[in-house]
Design a protein around this motif. Structure first.
Motif, mmCIF file in Angstrom:
data_model
loop_
_atom_site.group_PDB
_atom_site.id
_atom_site.type_symbol
_atom_site.label_atom_id
_atom_site.label_comp_id
_atom_site.label_asym_id
_atom_site.label_seq_id
_atom_site.Cartn_x
_atom_site.Cartn_y
_atom_site.Cartn_z
ATOM 1 N N GLY A 9 0.840 -1.185 0.000
ATOM 2 C CA GLY A 9 0.000 0.000 0.000
ATOM 3 C C GLY A 9 0.876 1.237 0.000
ATOM 4 N N GLY A 10 0.291 2.386 0.288
ATOM 5 C CA GLY A 10 1.016 3.637 0.240
ATOM 6 C C GLY A 10 1.194 4.283 1.600
ATOM 7 N N ILE A 11 0.705 5.517 1.733
ATOM 8 C CA ILE A 11 0.916 6.290 2.951
ATOM 9 C C ILE A 11 0.308 5.598 4.178
ATOM 10 C CG2 ILE A 11 -1.178 7.686 2.611
ATOM 11 C CD1 ILE A 11 2.212 8.905 4.047
ATOM 12 N N LEU A 12 -0.744 4.835 3.994
ATOM 13 C CA LEU A 12 -1.349 4.121 5.131
ATOM 14 C C LEU A 12 -0.368 3.143 5.748
ATOM 15 C CD1 LEU A 12 -3.634 3.169 6.979
ATOM 16 C CD2 LEU A 12 -4.510 1.778 5.081
ATOM 17 N N LEU A 13 0.359 2.396 4.921
ATOM 18 C CA LEU A 13 1.304 1.426 5.461
ATOM 19 C C LEU A 13 2.655 2.057 5.776
ATOM 20 C CD1 LEU A 13 0.590 -1.878 3.512
ATOM 21 C CD2 LEU A 13 -0.453 -0.961 5.578
ATOM 22 N N ASN A 14 3.012 3.132 5.072
ATOM 23 C CA ASN A 14 4.282 3.805 5.349
ATOM 24 C C ASN A 14 4.251 4.555 6.675
ATOM 25 O OD1 ASN A 14 5.427 2.974 2.926
ATOM 26 N ND2 ASN A 14 4.712 4.774 1.823
ATOM 27 N N ALA A 32 -14.064 3.865 5.060
ATOM 28 C CA ALA A 32 -12.908 4.638 4.611
ATOM 29 C C ALA A 32 -12.958 4.963 3.119
ATOM 30 C CB ALA A 32 -11.630 3.858 4.918
ATOM 31 N N GLN A 33 -12.076 5.901 2.747
ATOM 32 C CA GLN A 33 -11.855 6.236 1.347
ATOM 33 C C GLN A 33 -10.377 6.544 1.154
ATOM 34 O OE1 GLN A 33 -14.013 6.120 -1.308
ATOM 35 N NE2 GLN A 33 -12.111 6.423 -2.446
ATOM 36 N N CYS A 34 -9.835 6.129 0.005
ATOM 37 C CA CYS A 34 -8.440 6.377 -0.338
ATOM 38 C C CYS A 34 -8.347 7.080 -1.687
ATOM 39 C CB CYS A 34 -7.659 5.066 -0.430
ATOM 40 S SG CYS A 34 -7.586 4.079 1.079
ATOM 41 N N TRP A 35 -7.264 7.870 -1.852
ATOM 42 C CA TRP A 35 -7.016 8.534 -3.128
ATOM 43 C C TRP A 35 -5.540 8.400 -3.493
ATOM 44 C CZ3 TRP A 35 -9.581 10.830 0.956
ATOM 45 C CH2 TRP A 35 -10.951 11.099 0.780
ATOM 46 N N THR A 36 -5.264 8.206 -4.788
ATOM 47 C CA THR A 36 -3.892 8.235 -5.277
ATOM 48 C C THR A 36 -3.508 9.687 -5.564
ATOM 49 O OG1 THR A 36 -4.705 7.846 -7.533
ATOM 50 C CG2 THR A 36 -4.001 5.913 -6.270
ATOM 51 N N ILE A 37 -2.255 9.917 -5.936
ATOM 52 C CA ILE A 37 -1.777 11.266 -6.161
ATOM 53 C C ILE A 37 -2.527 11.915 -7.322
ATOM 54 C CG2 ILE A 37 0.080 10.631 -7.767
ATOM 55 C CD1 ILE A 37 1.816 12.746 -6.244
ATOM 56 N N SER A 38 -2.763 13.211 -7.226
ATOM 57 C CA SER A 38 -3.454 13.932 -8.290
ATOM 58 C C SER A 38 -2.657 13.821 -9.594
ATOM 59 C CB SER A 38 -3.617 15.404 -7.915
ATOM 60 O OG SER A 38 -4.380 15.535 -6.734
ATOM 61 N N TYR A 96 -8.496 -0.434 3.329
ATOM 62 C CA TYR A 96 -8.405 -0.692 1.890
ATOM 63 C C TYR A 96 -9.676 -1.362 1.361
ATOM 64 C CZ TYR A 96 -3.406 0.424 1.985
ATOM 65 O OH TYR A 96 -2.196 1.047 2.120
ATOM 66 N N ALA A 97 -10.188 -2.345 2.109
ATOM 67 C CA ALA A 97 -11.382 -3.068 1.665
ATOM 68 C C ALA A 97 -12.597 -2.146 1.616
ATOM 69 C CB ALA A 97 -11.650 -4.255 2.590
ATOM 70 N N SER A 98 -12.729 -1.276 2.615
ATOM 71 C CA SER A 98 -13.855 -0.345 2.644
ATOM 72 C C SER A 98 -13.756 0.669 1.503
ATOM 73 C CB SER A 98 -13.908 0.388 3.989
ATOM 74 O OG SER A 98 -14.936 1.353 3.997
ATOM 75 N N ALA A 99 -12.555 1.179 1.261
ATOM 76 C CA ALA A 99 -12.366 2.147 0.181
ATOM 77 C C ALA A 99 -12.702 1.529 -1.173
ATOM 78 C CB ALA A 99 -10.931 2.664 0.189
ATOM 79 N N GLU A 100 -12.378 0.272 -1.334
ATOM 80 C CA GLU A 100 -12.644 -0.404 -2.607
ATOM 81 C C GLU A 100 -14.126 -0.703 -2.791
ATOM 82 O OE1 GLU A 100 -11.269 -4.413 -5.093
ATOM 83 O OE2 GLU A 100 -10.257 -3.858 -3.237
#
Length: 354
Positions: free
Chosen positions: A176-181, A205-211, A339-343
């Motif tokens: 994953g990204g910032i969540l796991l970092n 939850a909700q996740c977003w990748t970089i703009s 992650y599962a909720s965001a998906e």
């Protein structure tokens, strides 16, 4: 107390943060290092006066002199090394995130037996300020816990001169990204300050990748999140409002607070200079009164020294580390649920205890 003979796998960015404290601690004898980049391993061995130097982490683990190993390599390479270490009867401390997902953590717990094994996500709880905060929260001074706020937003800076590390925002390498970092630190910190008594049950939850217009700030092909927001309900009704982001189109902002029925504690996980820990208390007569219980001075950056020292102490005392695999599993279960909720766009239920 006889020093623990330790080997560190990985001599990149994070490995030396273990090596420095290791050679300074009377509890530890640093006997071996390894890195897939041989020149980096040799440089680390020379800098820290280590007798043995390997390229392959598996070879370091097989060294009969090594009692315990620290895995300071990217997440995609940790599980195989962790399994090897436990199978070889070696105590094991892994960098964060503990693993790529909760299933792998459960496998390691089954393998561990009487060995000591844990995760470095406890770093932020080893400062004196965090110890005080834990004492305040677990003493019941705040009353029944209601809301835990953890919000850390880092605004996008200037375009970097050099590419960011390839593993940081690539799911296949880091899970994953910032969540796991960084989110693993946040969750370990908040749950630990509450004495690991909170039982998370539901995550939305909700996740977003970089703009898209900021893609040049990250490694080409980065596909993991740079920003997430989540609401976590715990058994008994306490709620965790949890958000972290990097490269965000907003000013940098930090907000940490634990609120209960009788009072609240405002704090700063990183102990930035000039920040304070403020305790709010209520009485029927006077309402809310506030007092500063900690002020962060010019240097509160010593948190990197604690994981390997706690690891060595735990080994010699025959216990698990402060963040055991079981506690790291709670953090990982929450992360997986985010992650599962965001998906799915729906709330996800979890059932995990320490």
């Amino acid at each position: 107390m006889k020093p623990v003979k330790v080997g560190v796998v990985g001599c990149g960015v994070i490995g030396p943060t273990h090596m420095g404290p290791a050679i300074e601690s009377p509890l530890i004898e640093l006997v071996a290092v390894s890195d897939l980049v041989e020149s980096r391993a040799k440089a680390a061995a020379a800098q820290y006066g280590v007798r043995k130097c390997y390229v392959q982490g598996d070879d370091l683990i097989d060294d009969p002199e090594v009692e315990a190993v620290v895995l300071a390599v990217p997440a995609d390479g940790r599980f195989a090394l962790a399994k090897h270490a436990l199978a070889a009867g070696k105590h094991m401390l892994t960098e964060k995130p503990v693993m790529m997902n909760a299933k792998l953590v459960r496998e390691l717990i089954q393998m561990r037996g009487n060995l000591t094994a844990g995760c470095c996500s406890l770093r932020m709880r080893q400062t004196d300020a965090a110890v005080l905060a834990t004492q305040i929260v677990t003493s019941g001074a705040l009353g029944e816990l209601r809301v835990l706020q953890a919000r850390e937003i880092r605004g996008c800076g200037r375009k970097p001169d050099a590419p960011r590390p390839d593993w940081r925002l690539v799911k296949a390498r880091n899970g994953g990204g910032i969540l796991l970092n960084w989110g693993c630190y946040d969750l370990d910190y908040m749950l630990g300050l509450c004495g690991w008594q909170l039982r998370p049950t539901t995550v939305f939850a909700q996740c977003w990748t970089i703009s898209p217009h900021l893609q040049e700030h990250v490694w080409p092909g980065s596909d993991a999140e740079t920003h997430f927001v989540s609401l976590i309900r715990c058994e008994g009704g306490a709620m965790i409002n949890f958000e972290r982001g990097e490269f965000v189109a907003a000013q940098t902002e930090s907000s940490w607070r634990i609120t209960g029925s009788r009072g609240s504690l405002q704090l700063d996980m990183l102990g930035r200079r000039g920040s304070q820990m403020v305790l709010d208390e209520t009485t029927p007569e006077g309402g809310v009164s506030s007092r500063t219980v900690w002020e962060f001075g010019p240097d509160n950056s010593g948190y990197n020294s604690s994981p390997i020292v706690d690891f060595a102490q735990a080994i010699r005392e025959g216990r698990q580390t402060d963040t055991s695999l079981e506690r790291a599993l709670v953090v990982q279960e929450i992360s997986d649920a985010i992650y599962a909720s965001a998906e799915s766009g729906e709330a996800v239920h979890i059932d995990v205890t320490v």
